[in-house]
Motif scaffolding. Structure first.
Motif, PDB file in Angstrom:
ATOM      1  N   THR A   1      14.558  11.149   3.620  1.00 60.39           N
ATOM      2  CA  THR A   1      13.866  10.124   2.533  1.00 60.39           C
ATOM      3  C   THR A   1      14.782   8.756   3.186  1.00 60.39           C
ATOM      4  OG1 THR A   1      13.984  11.517   0.686  1.00 60.39           O
ATOM      5  CG2 THR A   1      14.341   8.928   0.345  1.00 60.39           C
ATOM      6  N   ASN A   2      13.883   7.774   3.474  1.00 58.74           N
ATOM      7  CA  ASN A   2      14.465   6.591   4.085  1.00 58.74           C
ATOM      8  C   ASN A   2      14.232   5.436   3.189  1.00 58.74           C
ATOM      9  OD1 ASN A   2      14.574   7.837   6.905  1.00 58.74           O
ATOM     10  ND2 ASN A   2      12.297   8.274   6.424  1.00 58.74           N
TER      11      ASN A   2
ATOM     12  N   TYR B   1       0.956  -1.080  -0.045  1.00 53.91           N
ATOM     13  CA  TYR B   1      -0.092  -0.075   0.049  1.00 53.91           C
ATOM     14  C   TYR B   1       1.165   1.331  -0.005  1.00 53.91           C
ATOM     15  CZ  TYR B   1       1.103   0.631   5.065  1.00 53.91           C
ATOM     16  OH  TYR B   1       1.357   0.686   6.032  1.00 53.91           O
ATOM     17  N   ALA B   2       0.427   2.335  -0.250  1.00 49.51           N
ATOM     18  CA  ALA B   2       0.859   3.700  -0.408  1.00 49.51           C
ATOM     19  C   ALA B   2       0.080   4.782   0.437  1.00 49.51           C
ATOM     20  CB  ALA B   2       1.319   4.194  -1.701  1.00 49.51           C
ATOM     21  N   ALA B   3       0.657   5.661   1.052  1.00 53.47           N
ATOM     22  CA  ALA B   3       0.234   6.825   1.540  1.00 53.47           C
ATOM     23  C   ALA B   3       0.812   7.915   1.258  1.00 53.47           C
ATOM     24  CB  ALA B   3       0.074   6.386   3.136  1.00 53.47           C
TER      25      ALA B   3
ATOM     26  N   THR C   1       9.617  -7.521   4.272  1.00 49.55           N
ATOM     27  CA  THR C   1       9.045  -6.316   4.557  1.00 49.55           C
ATOM     28  C   THR C   1       9.711  -5.274   3.897  1.00 49.55           C
ATOM     29  OG1 THR C   1       7.929  -7.072   6.537  1.00 49.55           O
ATOM     30  CG2 THR C   1       7.867  -4.615   6.213  1.00 49.55           C
ATOM     31  N   LEU C   2       9.378  -4.205   2.948  1.00 50.48           N
ATOM     32  CA  LEU C   2      10.052  -3.200   2.335  1.00 50.48           C
ATOM     33  C   LEU C   2       9.366  -1.997   2.528  1.00 50.48           C
ATOM     34  CD1 LEU C   2      11.243  -5.180  -1.210  1.00 50.48           C
ATOM     35  CD2 LEU C   2      12.555  -4.726   1.131  1.00 50.48           C
ATOM     36  N   SER C   3       9.962  -0.974   2.660  1.00 50.33           N
ATOM     37  CA  SER C   3       9.131   0.147   3.000  1.00 50.33           C
ATOM     38  C   SER C   3      10.052   1.565   2.411  1.00 50.33           C
ATOM     39  CB  SER C   3       8.569   0.664   4.487  1.00 50.33           C
ATOM     40  OG  SER C   3       9.711   0.589   5.414  1.00 50.33           O
ATOM     41  N   THR C   4       9.738   2.628   2.012  1.00 52.96           N
ATOM     42  CA  THR C   4      10.448   3.856   1.672  1.00 52.96           C
ATOM     43  C   THR C   4       9.461   4.897   2.149  1.00 52.96           C
ATOM     44  OG1 THR C   4      11.706   5.016   0.015  1.00 52.96           O
ATOM     45  CG2 THR C   4       9.689   3.933  -0.640  1.00 52.96           C
ATOM     46  N   SER C   5      10.032   5.888   2.258  1.00 56.09           N
ATOM     47  CA  SER C   5       9.208   7.274   2.801  1.00 56.09           C
ATOM     48  C   SER C   5      10.104   8.497   2.404  1.00 56.09           C
ATOM     49  CB  SER C   5       8.828   7.292   4.332  1.00 56.09           C
ATOM     50  OG  SER C   5       9.884   7.143   5.013  1.00 56.09           O
TER      51      SER C   5
ATOM     52  N   PHE D   1       5.529  11.020   1.766  1.00 53.92           N
ATOM     53  CA  PHE D   1       5.061   9.901   1.038  1.00 53.92           C
ATOM     54  C   PHE D   1       5.508   8.653   1.713  1.00 53.92           C
ATOM     55  CE2 PHE D   1       5.808   6.429  -2.107  1.00 53.92           C
ATOM     56  CZ  PHE D   1       4.614   6.550  -2.855  1.00 53.92           C
ATOM     57  N   PHE D   2       4.694   7.601   1.982  1.00 64.01           N
ATOM     58  CA  PHE D   2       5.265   6.345   2.321  1.00 64.01           C
ATOM     59  C   PHE D   2       4.500   5.185   1.637  1.00 64.01           C
ATOM     60  CE2 PHE D   2       3.927   2.938   5.434  1.00 64.01           C
ATOM     61  CZ  PHE D   2       5.383   2.554   5.959  1.00 64.01           C
TER      62      PHE D   2
END
Length: 753
Positions: free
Chosen positions: A348-349, A267-269, A305-309, A290-291
């Motif tokens: 940015t992460n 998902y994205a937010a 689990t992968l995430s970026t923000s 943005f996430f």
């Protein structure tokens, strides 16, 4: 023949015992998202043995008695399920459906090593998180203050500590650190504004220095925000309110039902916020976030689990104003002496986590993360005290790359009938900044006099081991040990730096060992007592450590908690603790002045009390009361107050919950008067503020109103002793403050699909 008959009899006896005692295991998942649920309490009766599911949703009982008949599964926010063991297949997967959160779902057990678990689970699900500041206020007893515009990290107060912007509290999101060490403005600077509140599923927090997994900065405690691995529906939210405040937020699933069935979620937010705020001079605050997060099962043994923000924020700020200038009419309560303050920040992460289950059900976790961070802050605290012509405006800036790794191994076993949980782990983070700067400026960017300029390289590596022994259903013991090693390098580019001997590269290193010992005793099915003992620490800024060659720059903190979790009725829960902390002397880098200040030993003692009551399903009361008595040990009586350290504080509220119709909450937060300087000749005034939330919620939409400072109280959010001088006037030593918000109403419309 007799020997043969004896052998046959023994075989029958052994077979009978085996039939009476067997192992039992299972797995628990969320019915909506198909994601394993961590922290579910599983009880087998009539023996009342308990277990708590791990991150894979698994529970396990060894040698259950033959008279065991019933298995009960209970989790906050989920429907309780009960099985007759005759109908339960060993290894079975249990699917739990979400329901309205109830205190009756909370189970008191010695298996639970975190006494704040029940409160954290119920609070966030019943109260919710309406904005980025509420993200922090979810921790009982934690107060925050904003004193330089909405884009700067809040000042944090907890357990009699002025944590500045994060010096003595360890903060993370999904295991990735929020705190920035050796930051341009202050050690441990923790700006959590890159977290979109609606993505937070839960918080894990614990006060004190008692968890071996947590190292640097975890003195008053730690907070980890857990974003959702999957979302059950899409949403769009629009907000608009006073002071030209607007916000647009959206969150959508990027995969369909077929992917969910295969244990895949993505998902994205995103959010955009603008506000001029309540000051006389418009703040022009802008924030974009943005996430996105992917969570999926690679195979039977691995979850990825992968995430970026990314965050980008700009703002102008009115800053702190002298109380004396307000009193004589020079400036209004919401005015500014220097309206040219403000800043720009971005982060940015990237975060990657792999959870692996071995054939024996041991768990291995590996995490890699990276952050690119920029910070540019312009402030003026003293106005014309130092430079009577150009003023005392300062610029603090840096550009940073942060690389990190966390790894751990978890094993569950038995020594006889004693259950033993072993957790061991290692961690490392490398912070590398370019042109960390402190300068006296005019118009934000014209440098008059540089104070600090250089590149920082700081490597921190740690290792820990935790052993938890469940000696009986009533008594558990946890023993932990942690080792941390730090390496510092500072490339000083400023020959005139007064704290160093000219330009060049300076280096140092230091280390510390931190033992922990925690006891848990379950007196009854309604009462748990605990005793925590531990040693913790916070590191200091690289520019301090290299100047002092590593000596006394890794001060230890010692603490103890004696507390209870008490549930006298199914809808009533109490948590109370007496606590003590002691800090060694230390050196502190003053980011606003580029100087090294010496601070002596301090001692604090206090108590925390939390109560939760849910008389009916739709009504929830919560209250927290906190007291701390802190003093410096190396100063004479009457001159040994700890400036700005909270003494009395309390928060609470009443929440009306109805998922199909009207719902809302009325809350208060109270912070008592406290000393603003060492001899209490200056006072930081306390405040009592009320906030209101009203919503009308249906399955497809929600309309709501949020009001901050309901009764329009004039209050001071942050206060400091500061020597200031206005242009053409004499210097004044007094209180400088940032006013808190006026009455501020915000409407929102949310659509779910």
């Amino acid at each position: 023949m007799k020997k043969f008959l004896l052998f046959i009899c023994l075989q029958f006896i052994i077979s009978g015992l085996s039939a009476q005692q067997r192992n039992l295991s299972g797995k628990i998942i969320d019915s909506a998202t198909q994601v394993p649920i961590n922290g579910v309490t599983v009880i087998i009766k009539p023996n009342n043995r308990t277990d708590i599911t791990d991150e894979t949703g698994r529970f396990f009982f060894k040698n259950i008695a033959g008279n065991t008949k019933v298995l009960t599964v209970s989790a906050v926010g989920y429907q309780k399920k009960t099985y007759q063991l005759d109908d339960f297949k060993n290894g079975q997967t249990i699917s739990l459906a979400q329901r309205q959160t109830q205190l009756s779902d909370v189970v008191i057990t010695a298996d639970n090593r975190n006494p704040y678990k029940a409160i954290s689970e119920t609070d966030i699900k019943l109260r919710g998180v309406s904005n980025s500041q509420e993200v922090l206020r979810i921790v009982p007893g934690l107060f925050i203050g904003q004193h330089q515009g909405g884009g700067k990290a809040e000042q944090i107060f907890l357990r009699g500590f002025d944590n500045d912007h994060g010096t003595d509290i360890n903060m993370s999101v999904d295991g990735m650190p929020i705190n920035m060490v050796s930051q341009a403005h202050g050690q441990g600077y923790a700006d959590s504004h890159f977290i979109i509140p609606e993505t937070i599923e839960s918080t894990t927090y614990q006060k004190g220095m008692y968890n071996a997994e947590k190292g640097d900065l975890a003195v008053t405690g730690f907070v980890n925000f857990n974003t959702a691995n999957a979302i059950s529906s899409n949403m769009v939210k629009v907000e608009a309110g006073q002071f030209n405040t607007y916000r647009l937020m959206g969150m959508v699933n990027l995969l369909g039902e077929k992917a969910k069935a295969n244990n895949q979620s993505w998902y994205a937010a995103t959010e955009y916020r603008y506000s001029d705020s309540y000051f006389d001079n418009p703040q022009h605050f802008k924030r974009f976030n943005f996430f996105t997060k992917y969570h999926g099962k690679l195979n039977n043994n691995n979850w990825l689990t992968l995430s970026t923000s990314t965050l980008y924020s700009t703002w102008k700020a009115s800053g702190q104003i002298p109380e004396s200038a307000v009193n004589d009419g020079t400036v209004g309560f919401y005015g500014a002496i220097d309206p040219n303050e403000g800043g720009i920040t971005s982060r940015t992460n990237f975060n990657a986590q792999l959870l692996t289950t071995l054939p024996n059900h041991d768990i291995i976790k590996n995490q890699l993360y990276y952050s690119r961070y920029k910070f540019d802050l312009h402030t003026n605290f003293t106005f014309f005290l130092v430079d009577a012509i150009n003023g005392d405006e300062i610029r603090q800036q840096e550009a940073r790359n942060l690389y990190g790794y966390n790894g751990s191994y978890q094993h569950e076993g038995y020594i006889g009938n004693t259950k033993v949980n072993t957790e061991a782990g290692i961690s490392a983070r490398l912070d590398m900044t370019t042109n960390s700067e402190l300068s006296n400026t005019v118009n934000n960017f014209t440098v008059i006099k540089p104070f600090k300029l250089g590149d920082i390289t700081e490597l921190g590596a740690g290792a820990f081991i935790n052993e938890t022994f469940r000696f009986s259903p009533k008594f558990s013991l946890n023993a932990g040990l942690r080792f941390d090693q730090f390496y510092y390098k500072y490339n000083n580019k400023l020959a005139s730096d007064s704290t160093l001997n000219g330009a060049g590269v300076y280096s140092a290193n230091n280390n510390i060992i931190s033992p922990k010992l925690n006891f848990y005793y379950q007196a009854t099915d309604k009462t748990q007592f605990y005793l925590f003992l531990g040693k913790g620490f916070h590191s200091n800024d690289t520019r301090v450590v290299v100047a002092e060659k590593g000596l006394q720059t890794l001060p230890a903190a010692y603490g103890a908690d004696l507390g209870t979790v008490f549930k006298p009725a199914k809808n009533l829960l109490f948590n109370a603790a007496l606590w003590y902390s002691y800090l060694q002397k230390e050196y502190v880098y003053a980011g606003d002045g580029g100087t090294v200040d010496f601070s002596g030993r301090t001692q604090r003692i206090g108590f925390d009390f939390s109560g939760r009551y849910q008389p009916v399903t739709s009504l929830y009361f919560d209250a927290d009361v906190n007291y701390a008595h802190g003093r410096s040990l190396d100063d004479p009586k009457g001159e040994n107050y700890i400036p700005l350290a909270p003494v009395w504080s309390s928060t609470g509220g009443i929440t009306y919950i109805l998922k199909d119709g009207f719902n809302g909450s009325l809350r208060y937060r109270w912070l008592g008067d406290r000393a603003a300087n060492e001899d209490y000749t200056l006072k930081a005034e306390g405040y009592l503020i009320n906030d209101l939330i009203l919503n009308y919620t249906k399955r497809k939409y929600e309309v709501g109103l949020t009001v901050n400072n309901l009764f329009n109280v004039k209050w001071k959010e942050t206060q400091f002793e500061t020597v200031t001088r206005l242009k053409g006037q004499s210097a004044v030593d007094g209180i400088a403050f940032t006013p808190g918000t006026k009455f501020a109403a915000l409407l929102h419309l949310s659509c779910f699909f």
